[in-house]
Design a protein around this motif. Sequence first.
Motif, mmCIF file in Angstrom:
data_model
loop_
_atom_site.group_PDB
_atom_site.id
_atom_site.type_symbol
_atom_site.label_atom_id
_atom_site.label_comp_id
_atom_site.label_asym_id
_atom_site.label_seq_id
_atom_site.Cartn_x
_atom_site.Cartn_y
_atom_site.Cartn_z
ATOM 1 N N ASP A 99 26.311 -7.244 7.626
ATOM 2 C CA ASP A 99 26.628 -8.353 8.046
ATOM 3 C C ASP A 99 25.404 -9.030 8.973
ATOM 4 O O ASP A 99 25.303 -10.324 9.387
ATOM 5 N N GLY A 100 24.351 -8.103 8.864
ATOM 6 C CA GLY A 100 23.065 -8.675 9.661
ATOM 7 C C GLY A 100 23.289 -8.281 11.269
ATOM 8 O O GLY A 100 22.295 -8.651 12.105
ATOM 9 N N VAL A 101 24.349 -7.614 11.701
ATOM 10 C CA VAL A 101 24.529 -7.337 13.012
ATOM 11 C C VAL A 101 23.522 -6.113 13.419
ATOM 12 O O VAL A 101 23.618 -5.085 12.766
ATOM 13 N N ALA A 102 22.876 -6.021 14.443
ATOM 14 C CA ALA A 102 21.786 -5.113 14.860
ATOM 15 C C ALA A 102 22.509 -4.301 15.893
ATOM 16 O O ALA A 102 22.898 -4.968 16.763
ATOM 17 N N HIS A 103 22.469 -3.030 15.732
ATOM 18 C CA HIS A 103 23.037 -2.080 16.682
ATOM 19 C C HIS A 103 22.135 -1.031 17.146
ATOM 20 O O HIS A 103 21.230 -0.578 16.296
ATOM 21 N N GLN A 104 22.022 -0.735 18.526
ATOM 22 C CA GLN A 104 21.075 -0.156 19.319
ATOM 23 C C GLN A 104 21.580 1.270 18.841
ATOM 24 O O GLN A 104 22.579 1.767 19.235
ATOM 25 N N MET A 105 20.622 2.064 18.317
ATOM 26 C CA MET A 105 20.815 3.633 18.214
ATOM 27 C C MET A 105 19.996 4.356 19.327
ATOM 28 O O MET A 105 19.728 4.079 20.351
ATOM 29 N N ALA A 106 20.066 5.602 18.972
ATOM 30 C CA ALA A 106 19.271 6.663 20.012
ATOM 31 C C ALA A 106 18.029 6.366 20.590
ATOM 32 O O ALA A 106 17.638 6.428 21.729
ATOM 33 N N GLY A 107 17.245 5.748 19.664
ATOM 34 C CA GLY A 107 15.701 5.310 20.111
ATOM 35 C C GLY A 107 14.828 6.681 20.163
ATOM 36 O O GLY A 107 13.796 6.484 20.804
#
Length: 439
Positions: free
Chosen positions: A343-351
Amino acid sequence: MTDLPGIMISAPSSGTGKTTVMLGLLRALADDGMHVQAFKSGPDYIDPAFHHAASGRASFNLDSWAMGPALLAGISAQAQGADICIAEGSMGLYDGVATRGQTGFGSSAETAQRMGWPVVLVVDVSGQAQSAAATALGFQAYNPDVPFAGVILNRCASPRHERLARVGMDAAGLKVLGVLPRRGDLALPERHLGLIQAVEHPDLEAAIAGYATFLRDHVDIAAIKAAARGHRPETTQGALPRPPAQRIALARDAAFSFTYPHVLAGWRQAGAEILPFSPLADEAPDPAADLVWLPGGYPELHGGTLAAATQFLSGLRQHAETRPVHGECGGYMALGDTLIDKDGVAHQMAGLLGLVTSYEKRKFHLGYRRAVLDAPLPGHAPGTALRGHEFHYSTILDQPDAPLAQVADADGNPVPETGSVRGHVTGTFFHMITPEETA
């Protein structure tokens, strides 16, 4: 060579009903008191969990492209104590890669030939009758060295349809082992990557019991048992993969579950401690672990939950300061900076890696992979050649870290998804099957 009687359930193509037949047959034989060893031909990490649920016994992959003689022997040894082996093919019977590698082409026919297991061909007869026999006869004649037990006719519309289809098979000299009437309720649920995982099925036990009843009503199970034959691989030096560490924290939940059973079996048999934890439940990896391993799965379906899993992310980052962390496919994406869902939603992962991946514009990546390591991977030194498989729809938007390996497909063509390494953290889009065997 010792006997290892079995059969190979295969078909002319995907979508013909192999899995229904496989699961129903496994459960029916198990209900009869038989010890049944299931196998999956090819690099599939979803079907073995369904096999396990149906038979009550762990299922293993056999892969003639990725695996050399020693590993095939080691996996075959997992059938110790079984009365019969039932293998499920992948795609069509003869579908494999174009170029023979160090081992083979990776087709189900090749597995059947090497193991001596006769093929039961599941033929979808919808939209045809006697003509289905020409298809089945072609599959039998294409390679006379592949043993052939007979056919199961699937999706038969009526008694008249069955009579006509049987006339064709009789004329071709093909044994009909069963006829399955058309039933729309026998399909397993699917999603964008194929079947859902076994742990996600809303009522898997009832579904498998229904398949078994369906098979008993319409298939000559006694004839299938009588057709089983085969042998173990010629080598006696069987070996499963060695563990990359002593204490391995392994992510295990609906977001991270794609692990090859032979890999985990090898780790356990060598004495490694596997310490499962659930990122979706916001569990941190065991602080005493020597290594954290994030398998593939469906993190893109749980991006918000993972981004909010503060204990998991904090524990992962703390571990990575001093000890190795590795991720495969979905696990690799979770180690990255950002995961963008469909859906184009950006989720912050572990980095822990700079990787940015997106499902907004899907791109299909599928095939065997051969990787030569440029940097160490837990358990493997630089220069090691690994064999694996890649299957995902994500697109890389940014990959700033150093490449982990030189990666090619089964025909030797370079693949841009090289994996990444940063400090103690590594990741790949391919699922490792095994290091290459040396002569």
